[in-house]
Write a protein that holds these residues in place. Structure first.
Motif, short mmCIF file in Angstrom:
data_model
loop_
_atom_site.label_atom_id
_atom_site.label_comp_id
_atom_site.label_asym_id
_atom_site.label_seq_id
_atom_site.Cartn_x
_atom_site.Cartn_y
_atom_site.Cartn_z
N GLY A 24 -4.18 16.47 -8.93
CA GLY A 24 -3.82 15.06 -9.03
C GLY A 24 -3.70 14.30 -7.73
O GLY A 24 -3.27 13.14 -7.72
N LYS A 25 -4.13 14.88 -6.61
CA LYS A 25 -3.96 14.25 -5.31
C LYS A 25 -4.75 12.95 -5.19
O LYS A 25 -4.21 11.91 -4.80
N THR A 26 -6.04 13.02 -5.49
CA THR A 26 -6.89 11.84 -5.31
C THR A 26 -6.55 10.75 -6.33
O THR A 26 -6.60 9.56 -6.00
N THR A 27 -6.20 11.14 -7.53
CA THR A 27 -5.77 10.16 -8.53
C THR A 27 -4.50 9.45 -8.08
O THR A 27 -4.36 8.23 -8.24
N PHE A 28 -3.58 10.21 -7.51
CA PHE A 28 -2.35 9.63 -6.98
C PHE A 28 -2.69 8.63 -5.88
O PHE A 28 -2.13 7.52 -5.84
N LEU A 29 -3.59 9.00 -4.97
CA LEU A 29 -3.96 8.12 -3.87
C LEU A 29 -4.61 6.84 -4.40
O LEU A 29 -4.35 5.74 -3.89
N ALA A 30 -5.44 6.97 -5.43
CA ALA A 30 -6.08 5.80 -6.03
C ALA A 30 -5.05 4.86 -6.63
O ALA A 30 -5.10 3.64 -6.43
N ALA A 31 -4.09 5.43 -7.38
CA ALA A 31 -3.04 4.61 -7.99
C ALA A 31 -2.13 4.01 -6.92
O ALA A 31 -1.66 2.88 -7.05
N LEU A 32 -1.88 4.78 -5.85
CA LEU A 32 -1.04 4.30 -4.76
C LEU A 32 -1.66 3.06 -4.10
O LEU A 32 -0.97 2.06 -3.87
N TRP A 33 -2.96 3.11 -3.82
CA TRP A 33 -3.62 1.97 -3.19
C TRP A 33 -3.63 0.77 -4.12
O TRP A 33 -3.39 -0.37 -3.69
N TYR A 34 -3.89 1.00 -5.40
CA TYR A 34 -3.88 -0.10 -6.36
C TYR A 34 -2.49 -0.73 -6.41
O TYR A 34 -2.34 -1.95 -6.45
N PHE A 35 -1.46 0.10 -6.39
CA PHE A 35 -0.07 -0.38 -6.44
C PHE A 35 0.25 -1.24 -5.21
O PHE A 35 0.81 -2.33 -5.33
N ILE A 36 -0.10 -0.75 -4.04
CA ILE A 36 0.19 -1.49 -2.81
C ILE A 36 -0.58 -2.81 -2.77
O ILE A 36 -0.04 -3.85 -2.40
N PHE A 37 -1.84 -2.77 -3.19
CA PHE A 37 -2.71 -3.94 -3.09
C PHE A 37 -2.38 -4.99 -4.14
O PHE A 37 -2.52 -6.20 -3.89
N ASN A 38 -1.92 -4.57 -5.33
CA ASN A 38 -1.77 -5.50 -6.44
C ASN A 38 -0.32 -5.80 -6.84
O ASN A 38 -0.10 -6.66 -7.69
#
Length: 284
Positions: free
Chosen positions: A15-29
């Motif tokens: 789940g590392k890359t999925t976490f990173l994807a959700a993390l960036w979406y969270f920060i950006f949006n």
């Protein structure tokens, strides 16, 4: 401005890359409600983060472009109230690299440099991993598959392979190697139990780890002078993409609302919280 190195580590598909994807979406949006907002990035990093976050938001599988490479991402975030900025240096170690450390008993200079420049570790665990719990070698034998328990007392010859090793043994070994090669350094570890939506919710993340991965939990509990630990249950996706009906239901939800994070006391969509616990020196 301060640089904070956060190591993403774990076995393949944890789940590392999925976490990173959700993390960036969270920060950006999540600009209106979040404590932090993003700042500038290198073009290559922005392209990579945008790619995986778009796939995540569209309920498509988030796949690493290179399974044998360490992805480096520097995410600059700014606290909206104080104006203080922080750069999250995120080396995302592929699961294949993690396995190589265990099988070959060595790591390269690049990883050694990473460890010298990280403040904490995000250790990812997939609760669906069938290798979490230990298995006897005879379970892996074709004879056992065909004949079952009647073969227990039969001499079965099974060559040892890395694939037979329980996942928690590899995780403990990884932490022991860090302590052996970089001793006398207290590091914070956020244990991330991915796909928390598939776990029975009568458990806290720590209790789940204690019950399902007792070796890992005992190691961390008995080595508090080496690793300071907090456990988080994280559902980055909100559900499985495999069933079309589930996927359609997820697409109807605001992507930010699909994120669920708990440390056992509260539930939120703040996927930054496992990282902020590491970077905030005043938190226990």
């Amino acid at each position: 401005m301060s640089d904070k190195g956060i190591l993403f580590s774990g076995l393949p598909e944890s789940g590392k890359t999925t976490f990173l994807a959700a993390l960036w979406y969270f920060i950006f949006n999540n600009v209106e409600q979040g404590e932090y907002m993003h700042d500038s990035l290198e073009d290559s990093e922005l392209e990579y983060l945008n790619l995986i976050s778009r796939n995540w938001a569209s309920c498509r599988d988030v796949i690493r472009t290179n399974q044998n490479k360490i992805e480096f991402v520097d995410i600059k975030i700014i606290h909206k109230d104080s104006g203080e900025s922080m750069i999250l240096n995120v080396p995302d170690i592929s699961g294949e690299t993690f396995k190589t450390h265990f099988a070959d008993r060595e790591w390269d200079e690049e990883f050694d440099y990473i460890l010298d420049n990280v403040e904490g570790i995000l250790l990812f665990i997939d609760p669906r991993d069938v290798k979490n719990k230990p298995r006897f070698i005879y379970h892996e034998s074709q004879n056992y598959i065909y004949f079952g328990e009647s073969m227990i007392n039969t001499n079965l010859e099974q060559s040892w392979t890395e694939e037979l090793v329980p996942s928690q043994v590899k995780l403990v070994d990884f932490l022991q190697m860090i302590d052996f090669n970089k001793p006398n350094i207290l590091r914070k570890v956020s244990v991330i139990i991915s796909c928390w939506d598939v776990v029975k919710q009568d458990h806290t993340p720590e209790m789940w780890c204690k019950n399902e991965l007792p070796l890992l939990h005992q190691y961390l509990t008995s080595n508090e002078e080496i690793f300071k630990v907090r456990y988080f249950g994280v559902s980055s996706q909100g559900g499985s993409y495999e069933k079309e009906t589930t996927k359609e239901a997820l697409l109807a939800i605001d992507p930010l609302d699909r994120i669920k994070v708990t440390d056992g006391t509260c539930i939120s969509n703040n996927i930054l919280s496992p990282i902020l616990w590491i970077t905030n020196e005043n938190k226990d």
